[in-house]
Design a protein around this motif. Structure first.
Motif, PDB file in Angstrom:
ATOM      1  N   GLY A  10      43.053  32.926  34.288  1.00 42.74           N
ATOM      2  CA  GLY A  10      43.186  33.148  35.657  1.00 42.74           C
ATOM      3  C   GLY A  10      42.037  32.522  36.220  1.00 42.74           C
ATOM      4  N   SER A  11      40.909  32.436  35.722  1.00 45.88           N
ATOM      5  CA  SER A  11      39.875  31.646  36.498  1.00 45.88           C
ATOM      6  C   SER A  11      40.151  30.284  36.861  1.00 45.88           C
ATOM      7  CB  SER A  11      38.501  31.834  35.782  1.00 45.88           C
ATOM      8  OG  SER A  11      38.127  33.309  35.762  1.00 45.88           O
ATOM      9  N   LEU A  50      42.760  30.208  39.614  1.00 46.51           N
ATOM     10  CA  LEU A  50      42.331  30.215  40.771  1.00 46.51           C
ATOM     11  C   LEU A  50      41.359  29.003  41.381  1.00 46.51           C
ATOM     12  CD1 LEU A  50      41.960  32.105  43.057  1.00 46.51           C
ATOM     13  CD2 LEU A  50      39.748  33.177  42.053  1.00 46.51           C
ATOM     14  N   PHE A  80      43.978  26.598  42.472  1.00 49.57           N
ATOM     15  CA  PHE A  80      44.561  26.914  43.692  1.00 49.57           C
ATOM     16  C   PHE A  80      43.502  26.638  44.967  1.00 49.57           C
ATOM     17  CE2 PHE A  80      47.173  30.245  41.634  1.00 49.57           C
ATOM     18  CZ  PHE A  80      48.113  29.500  40.953  1.00 49.57           C
ATOM     19  N   ALA A  81      42.402  27.083  44.916  1.00 47.46           N
ATOM     20  CA  ALA A  81      41.121  26.826  45.554  1.00 47.46           C
ATOM     21  C   ALA A  81      40.866  25.333  45.686  1.00 47.46           C
ATOM     22  CB  ALA A  81      39.867  27.480  45.337  1.00 47.46           C
ATOM     23  N   LEU A 100      47.029  30.068  49.197  1.00 47.89           N
ATOM     24  CA  LEU A 100      45.889  30.506  48.602  1.00 47.89           C
ATOM     25  C   LEU A 100      45.932  32.172  48.445  1.00 47.89           C
ATOM     26  CD1 LEU A 100      43.542  29.671  47.062  1.00 47.89           C
ATOM     27  CD2 LEU A 100      42.464  29.391  49.296  1.00 47.89           C
ATOM     28  N   GLY A 153      46.338  32.990  44.810  1.00 45.09           N
ATOM     29  CA  GLY A 153      44.841  33.603  44.531  1.00 45.09           C
ATOM     30  C   GLY A 153      44.685  34.778  44.630  1.00 45.09           C
ATOM     31  N   THR A 154      44.804  35.579  45.589  1.00 41.68           N
ATOM     32  CA  THR A 154      44.309  37.049  45.702  1.00 41.68           C
ATOM     33  C   THR A 154      45.602  37.771  44.943  1.00 41.68           C
ATOM     34  OG1 THR A 154      43.216  36.682  47.948  1.00 41.68           O
ATOM     35  CG2 THR A 154      44.055  38.877  47.443  1.00 41.68           C
ATOM     36  N   CYS A 182      46.406  35.890  40.756  1.00 37.06           N
ATOM     37  CA  CYS A 182      45.140  35.981  40.158  1.00 37.06           C
ATOM     38  C   CYS A 182      44.400  37.142  40.014  1.00 37.06           C
ATOM     39  CB  CYS A 182      44.371  34.600  40.386  1.00 37.06           C
ATOM     40  SG  CYS A 182      44.887  33.008  40.214  1.00 37.06           S
ATOM     41  N   GLY A 183      44.614  37.869  41.425  1.00 38.63           N
ATOM     42  CA  GLY A 183      43.836  39.047  41.505  1.00 38.63           C
ATOM     43  C   GLY A 183      44.630  40.165  40.689  1.00 38.63           C
ATOM     44  N   THR A 188      43.870  38.408  36.290  1.00 44.65           N
ATOM     45  CA  THR A 188      42.651  38.800  35.935  1.00 44.65           C
ATOM     46  C   THR A 188      41.939  40.445  35.829  1.00 44.65           C
ATOM     47  OG1 THR A 188      41.572  38.164  37.854  1.00 44.65           O
ATOM     48  CG2 THR A 188      42.054  36.454  36.308  1.00 44.65           C
ATOM     49  N   ALA A 244      36.861  27.948  36.213  1.00 47.83           N
ATOM     50  CA  ALA A 244      36.923  27.941  37.660  1.00 47.83           C
ATOM     51  C   ALA A 244      36.490  26.661  38.137  1.00 47.83           C
ATOM     52  CB  ALA A 244      36.560  29.138  38.469  1.00 47.83           C
TER      53      ALA A 244
END
Length: 122
Positions: A42-43, A46, A49-50, A63, A67-68, A71-72, A75, A111
């Motif tokens: 997940g890191s 993310l 994506f970032a 994103l 991401g939110t 991945c939120g 993870t 990440a």
């Protein structure tokens, strides 16, 4: 529309985490392999994506959703924390400390790797 897509992505992330954690966890192991796997993957995701958003290859909405949302949901810092508490309660304090510190270091590195890859590829 974004809140709905964010909620759907979070649901997919949480379901994915459940499947992976269930497949990798073992009561005989001191290492919470499922938690490690989802947090590192997940890191990395993310970071990707970032990094893609940073170079303009992914929109701010994308994103947020990936991401939110994904991945939120995928993870889990709270489970990682609880895993360390459980290890410490079983008189495995040294392993608990390595689990906590190691996961943070490896996840930050993942990440950073994801961000660097996306910055070069996108």
């Amino acid at each position: 529309m974004i809140p709905l897509l964010l909620a759907l992505a979070a649901a997919v992330g949480a379901a994915s985490r459940f499947v992976i954690d269930d497949a990798l966890s073992s009561p005989d192991s001191h290492l919470p392999r499922g938690t490690w796997t989802v947090n590192v993957v997940g890191s990395l995701a993310l970071g990707l994506f970032a990094g893609a958003a940073d170079v303009g290859a992914l929109s701010a909405s994308g994103l947020t959703i990936l991401g939110t949302g994904f991945c939120g949901g995928f993870t889990t810092f709270s489970t990682a924390s609880l895993d360390s508490v459980k290890l410490a309660r079983r008189d495995l304090g040294w392993i608990a400390a390595v689990n906590s510190a190691g996961m943070i270091v490896v996840c930050v590195a993942a990440a950073a790797l994801g961000f660097a890859i996306a910055s070069r590829v996108c």
